[in-house]
Design a protein around this motif. Sequence first.
Motif, mmCIF file in Angstrom:
data_model
loop_
_atom_site.group_PDB
_atom_site.id
_atom_site.type_symbol
_atom_site.label_atom_id
_atom_site.label_comp_id
_atom_site.label_asym_id
_atom_site.label_seq_id
_atom_site.Cartn_x
_atom_site.Cartn_y
_atom_site.Cartn_z
ATOM 1 N N THR A 168 -5.588 -5.722 39.267
ATOM 2 C CA THR A 168 -5.104 -6.450 40.279
ATOM 3 C C THR A 168 -5.431 -7.795 40.473
ATOM 4 O O THR A 168 -6.121 -8.291 39.497
ATOM 5 N N ASP A 169 -4.776 -8.670 41.368
ATOM 6 C CA ASP A 169 -5.184 -9.868 41.310
ATOM 7 C C ASP A 169 -5.930 -10.294 42.674
ATOM 8 O O ASP A 169 -5.742 -11.510 42.985
ATOM 9 N N MET A 170 -6.548 -9.118 43.217
ATOM 10 C CA MET A 170 -7.216 -9.322 44.463
ATOM 11 C C MET A 170 -8.429 -10.351 44.295
ATOM 12 O O MET A 170 -8.852 -10.454 43.367
ATOM 13 N N LYS A 171 -8.813 -10.906 45.312
ATOM 14 C CA LYS A 171 -9.940 -11.953 45.336
ATOM 15 C C LYS A 171 -11.192 -11.063 44.889
ATOM 16 O O LYS A 171 -11.373 -9.904 45.579
ATOM 17 N N ILE A 172 -12.308 -11.774 44.688
ATOM 18 C CA ILE A 172 -13.567 -10.972 44.415
ATOM 19 C C ILE A 172 -14.003 -10.621 45.866
ATOM 20 O O ILE A 172 -14.683 -9.461 45.675
ATOM 21 N N ILE A 173 -13.988 -11.322 46.590
ATOM 22 C CA ILE A 173 -14.497 -10.789 48.198
ATOM 23 C C ILE A 173 -13.709 -9.862 48.538
ATOM 24 O O ILE A 173 -14.499 -8.747 49.098
ATOM 25 N N GLU A 174 -12.485 -9.803 48.187
ATOM 26 C CA GLU A 174 -11.628 -8.493 48.855
ATOM 27 C C GLU A 174 -11.985 -7.264 47.857
ATOM 28 O O GLU A 174 -12.143 -6.297 48.439
ATOM 29 N N ILE A 175 -12.287 -7.428 46.773
ATOM 30 C CA ILE A 175 -12.601 -6.313 45.995
ATOM 31 C C ILE A 175 -13.997 -5.658 46.387
ATOM 32 O O ILE A 175 -14.126 -4.586 46.480
ATOM 33 N N GLY A 176 -15.027 -6.608 46.769
ATOM 34 C CA GLY A 176 -16.380 -6.084 46.982
ATOM 35 C C GLY A 176 -16.174 -5.256 48.410
ATOM 36 O O GLY A 176 -16.749 -4.109 48.588
ATOM 37 N N GLU A 177 -15.257 -5.575 49.329
ATOM 38 C CA GLU A 177 -14.930 -4.864 50.626
ATOM 39 C C GLU A 177 -14.391 -3.760 50.238
ATOM 40 O O GLU A 177 -14.514 -2.765 51.072
ATOM 41 N N ALA A 178 -13.290 -3.751 49.461
ATOM 42 C CA ALA A 178 -12.520 -2.506 48.962
ATOM 43 C C ALA A 178 -13.280 -1.465 48.605
ATOM 44 O O ALA A 178 -12.908 -0.233 48.599
#
Length: 215
Positions: A168-178
């Motif tokens: 994915t192209d999710m942001k690093i912060i978004e991945i951490g939360e996910a």
Amino acid sequence: IDNIIQLIGTARLETACKYFAILVNMVKCCEIEIPQFEGIVTEILNKIQSNYGGIIEEKNLNIKELLNIYKCTNIDTYSNELFKLVKIINIKITNECEKYKIKIKMEEAIKYIDENYKNEINMTMVSNYVSMNYSVFSLDFKEYTGKNFVNYLKDIRLQEAKRLLDETDMKIIEIGEAVGYENDKHFLKVFKGAYSVTSSEYRKNIKNGRMIVTL
């Protein structure tokens, strides 16, 4: 006879012993003759062999010797020898049942973790979910998975984080939360501690085809 056989492998084995003690007492009181008692014992042993042959072979139990009731000097000694064999079988069955129960509990726990790792969960929550004592759960979980709870949860989260970084192209912060890390700094620290590269470096290397990192 059927009652004795059915009680093997249960918590009521002592009841089976009482049934057999009644038979022994009837022999002593001459209410049952020796040949009749011998026939009863043979039937019991044959049913034990039929039902629990695998355990008898595994434990190398010599059930054939017990078919000869005259091998012992008296009937009390014989009954003790018989129930030594029965108790060994009973312990084996009980242990296998306990292992199966633990396996079911661990599978339930793992399924719960797989479904909830994105949320804030801890071992107390999971042990309560499967109705196990915290300390007992901790030991059984590590034995079953090969990892303690904290490391298992971390590995599940990081595996998903790697997938998201790669696919994915999710942001690093978004991945951490996910994957269950509310604190992005904590996620970055955990990721680098596990793989010796930052999450950004990992994504860059994967896209350049230079490195595959596995747990």
